[in-house]
Design an enzyme around this catalytic site. Structure first.
Site, PDB file in Angstrom:
ATOM      1  N   ASP A  27       3.753   6.934  -1.160  1.00  6.86           N
ATOM      2  CA  ASP A  27       5.126   6.883  -0.625  1.00  6.86           C
ATOM      3  C   ASP A  27       6.160   6.582  -1.710  1.00  6.86           C
ATOM      4  O   ASP A  27       7.172   7.278  -1.819  1.00  6.86           O
ATOM      5  CB  ASP A  27       5.239   5.818   0.474  1.00  6.86           C
ATOM      6  CG  ASP A  27       4.439   6.193   1.703  1.00  6.86           C
ATOM      7  OD1 ASP A  27       3.211   6.390   1.564  1.00  6.86           O
ATOM      8  OD2 ASP A  27       5.024   6.282   2.792  1.00  6.86           O
TER       9      ASP A  27
ATOM     10  N   ARG B 143       8.902 -11.433   0.192  1.00  2.75           N
ATOM     11  CA  ARG B 143      10.042 -10.506   0.174  1.00  2.75           C
ATOM     12  C   ARG B 143      11.301 -11.038  -0.507  1.00  2.75           C
ATOM     13  O   ARG B 143      11.933 -10.316  -1.272  1.00  2.75           O
ATOM     14  CB  ARG B 143      10.381 -10.030   1.593  1.00  2.75           C
ATOM     15  CG  ARG B 143       9.251  -9.275   2.277  1.00  2.75           C
ATOM     16  CD  ARG B 143       8.673  -8.197   1.424  1.00  2.75           C
ATOM     17  NE  ARG B 143       7.597  -7.480   2.091  1.00  2.75           N
ATOM     18  CZ  ARG B 143       6.727  -6.689   1.484  1.00  2.75           C
ATOM     19  NH1 ARG B 143       6.798  -6.525   0.184  1.00  2.75           N
ATOM     20  NH2 ARG B 143       5.794  -6.076   2.156  1.00  2.75           N
TER      21      ARG B 143
ATOM     22  N   ASP C   1      10.102  -6.223   7.157  1.00  4.51           N
ATOM     23  CA  ASP C   1      10.287  -6.231   5.707  1.00  4.51           C
ATOM     24  C   ASP C   1      11.595  -5.590   5.262  1.00  4.51           C
ATOM     25  O   ASP C   1      12.238  -6.046   4.334  1.00  4.51           O
ATOM     26  CB  ASP C   1       9.089  -5.559   5.024  1.00  4.51           C
ATOM     27  CG  ASP C   1       7.858  -6.447   5.077  1.00  4.51           C
ATOM     28  OD1 ASP C   1       8.035  -7.691   5.105  1.00  4.51           O
ATOM     29  OD2 ASP C   1       6.732  -5.926   5.103  1.00  4.51           O
TER      30      ASP C   1
ATOM     31  N   SER D 276      -2.417  -0.280   7.457  1.00  3.11           N
ATOM     32  CA  SER D 276      -1.313  -0.596   6.567  1.00  3.11           C
ATOM     33  C   SER D 276      -1.529  -2.031   6.093  1.00  3.11           C
ATOM     34  O   SER D 276      -1.642  -2.952   6.905  1.00  3.11           O
ATOM     35  CB  SER D 276      -0.002  -0.447   7.332  1.00  3.11           C
ATOM     36  OG  SER D 276       1.005  -1.143   6.648  1.00  3.11           O
TER      37      SER D 276
HETATM   38  N1  ARG Z   1       3.876  -8.658  10.305  1.00  2.00           N
HETATM   39  C1  ARG Z   1       3.951  -9.299   9.048  1.00  2.00           C
HETATM   40  C2  ARG Z   1       5.357  -9.672   8.711  1.00  2.00           C
HETATM   41  O1  ARG Z   1       6.261  -9.189   9.309  1.00  2.00           O
HETATM   42  C3  ARG Z   1       3.316  -8.532   7.940  1.00  2.00           C
HETATM   43  C4  ARG Z   1       3.821  -7.158   7.704  1.00  2.00           C
HETATM   44  C5  ARG Z   1       3.141  -6.641   6.498  1.00  2.00           C
HETATM   45  N2  ARG Z   1       2.984  -5.285   6.411  1.00  2.00           N
HETATM   46  C6  ARG Z   1       1.803  -4.603   6.540  1.00  2.00           C
HETATM   47  N3  ARG Z   1       1.769  -3.420   6.080  1.00  2.00           N
HETATM   48  N4  ARG Z   1       0.752  -5.114   7.081  1.00  2.00           N
HETATM   49  O2  ARG Z   1       5.575 -10.461   7.836  1.00  2.00           O
END
Ligand code: ARG
Length: 402
Positions: free
Chosen positions: A14, A94, A123, A174
């Site tokens: 990506d 982040r 994110d 993911s």
């Molecule tokens: N749900 C979690 C959060 O919002 C993790 C998201 C992470 N992304 C993933 N591709 N699993 O912090």
């Protein structure tokens, strides 16, 4: 010379496509930025790949120490756990990534910043808010939120633009990883009734395959920060790396969470957080020994606020700073050790000690040497129960006795 955009680059398909796509759509030259917070095996290889797919420059950084000291430990001291389950690994990473993206933008004279988040998750919020707060003049581009390409279209676009498509089959999940934990979603996990298959996990063994013998570990803290593991002084990154493998071998730190996203939807997320699980438990066990009941009750309220604001992308806000100051003050006497037992997926606290402990054996004991004067109790109880006795006399109905 074209204007520049800094792209948060993972080396995956990506963000590799994004290098070309942004140039084509917006005309910017791309400077990629890749940061290791415990998630990158080979920074040099990623740097080379970025240049190969057309970046004019590729910046890489190891920010593991900064991540642990400035983001993870403040959250540990706060006991920040989202909805009682998620130790916030992805979420805490982040704001650091946002901060570094803005820094690289400044250093390279870029006018825009780009990231690979989709338009459905948390994110994008965390990065956009972080970038928008620290670099309000920077334009934010999120190709995956804008381009509307399916997976097949993405691969076709990559083929047409000489962007190598990984030959290994793409993971059905993911995944996001850093030193504090691993987050896994999508695929069969989207059915909340389905048990996560074994291939979801990479850091922890199945608790039923874990060793039959328990393992005991001891974590020592100074002012709320872990400084020794099993009596050996170590830096934060090292402690976390050690705990990662010790606790992972015992199947500790698996979480299956239906969580409430900021964008309004519920999602099913699996987490593996062996080191975070141990440290959060150890920290709170020690803290229970040195803070008063009132301090603990109040700190719990702060912990849930703190977790919410990390989750919701408000790290760079006044409230975070205010709460961090409060939390730091509470940690003055959180010095001492916790002993934990790891066994078949469980991590239980089995001991705690501190030079500042408020636990007083002569008050707690039922044996000889009891210094608690039981004759004080009846008078105390008379006053304690006075308001409800009064109420019972005047308002029978109000006390639910009828
Ligand atoms: N749900 C979690 C959060 O919002 C993790 C998201 C992470 N992304 C993933 N591709 N699993 O912090």
């Amino acid at each position: 010379m074209a204007e520049r955009a800094v792209l948060a680059y993972s080396g995956g398909l990506d963000t590799s496509v994004a290098v070309k796509w942004i140039k084509e759509k917006y005309g910017y030259d791309i400077v990629t930025f890749t940061v290791d917070i415990g998630n990158v095996a080979n920074l040099d290889a990623i740097r080379q790949k970025a240049l190969d797919v057309g970046a004019v420059d590729a910046v890489v950084a190891d920010a593991k120490e900064q991540f642990i000291n400035d983001y993870v430990f403040p959250s540990l001291k706060a006991d920040a756990i989202y909805e009682g389950e998620y130790s916030l690994a992805t979420a805490i990473g982040r704001p650091l990534i946002a901060q570094l993206l803005v820094k690289v933008a400044r250093e390279t004279g870029a006018v825009a910043v780009a990231h690979g988040c989709t338009g459905k998750g948390n994110d994008q919020v965390r990065l956009d808010v972080g970038i928008g707060t620290l670099g309000p003049d920077l334009r934010i581009i999120a190709p995956a939120r804008e381009w509307g390409m399916t997976r097949e279209e993405l691969i076709r676009y990559a083929d047409e633009n000489c962007i190598p498509v990984p030959v290994t089959k793409k993971s059905p999940y993911s995944i996001d990883e850093n030193l504090w934990g691993r987050s896994i979603e999508t695929g069969v996990l989207e059915d909340p009734w389905t048990e996560p298959p074994a291939d979801v996990y990479a850091w922890t063994c199945d608790p039923s395959d874990a060793p039959d013998a328990p393992e005991y570990i001891e974590v020592e803290f100074e002012k709320g920060i872990p400084v020794k593991l099993n009596g050996v002084a170590m830096g934060g990154v090292q402690i976390i790396e050690h705990l990662h493998s010790i606790a992972g071998q015992h199947g500790v730190g698996r979480v299956d969470h239906i969580e409430n996203r900021l964008v309004g939807i519920k999602s099913r997320e699996i987490y593996e957080a062996p080191a975070a699980t141990v440290l959060l438990k150890a920290h709170s066990a020690l803290q229970n020994l040195v803070l008063t009941k009132d301090q603990l009750r109040f700190k719990q309220l702060v912990a849930s606020q703190y977790a919410d604001l990390i989750y919701n992308g408000l790290w760079f806000g006044g409230l975070r700073r205010n709460l961090a100051a409060y939390v730091d003050d509470t940690q003055e006497y959180v010095t001492g050790s916790a002993r934990l037992k790891l066994h078949k997926g469980n991590c239980s606290v089995v001991g705690r000690k501190s030079p500042y402990s408020l636990y007083d054996l002569s008050l707690a004991t039922y044996d000889k040497g009891d210094a608690f004067d039981q004759a004080d109790s009846p008078g105390f109880i008379r006053l304690w129960g006075l308001p409800v006795r009064l109420q019972a006399r005047q308002q029978r109905g109000a006390i639910g006795a009828d």
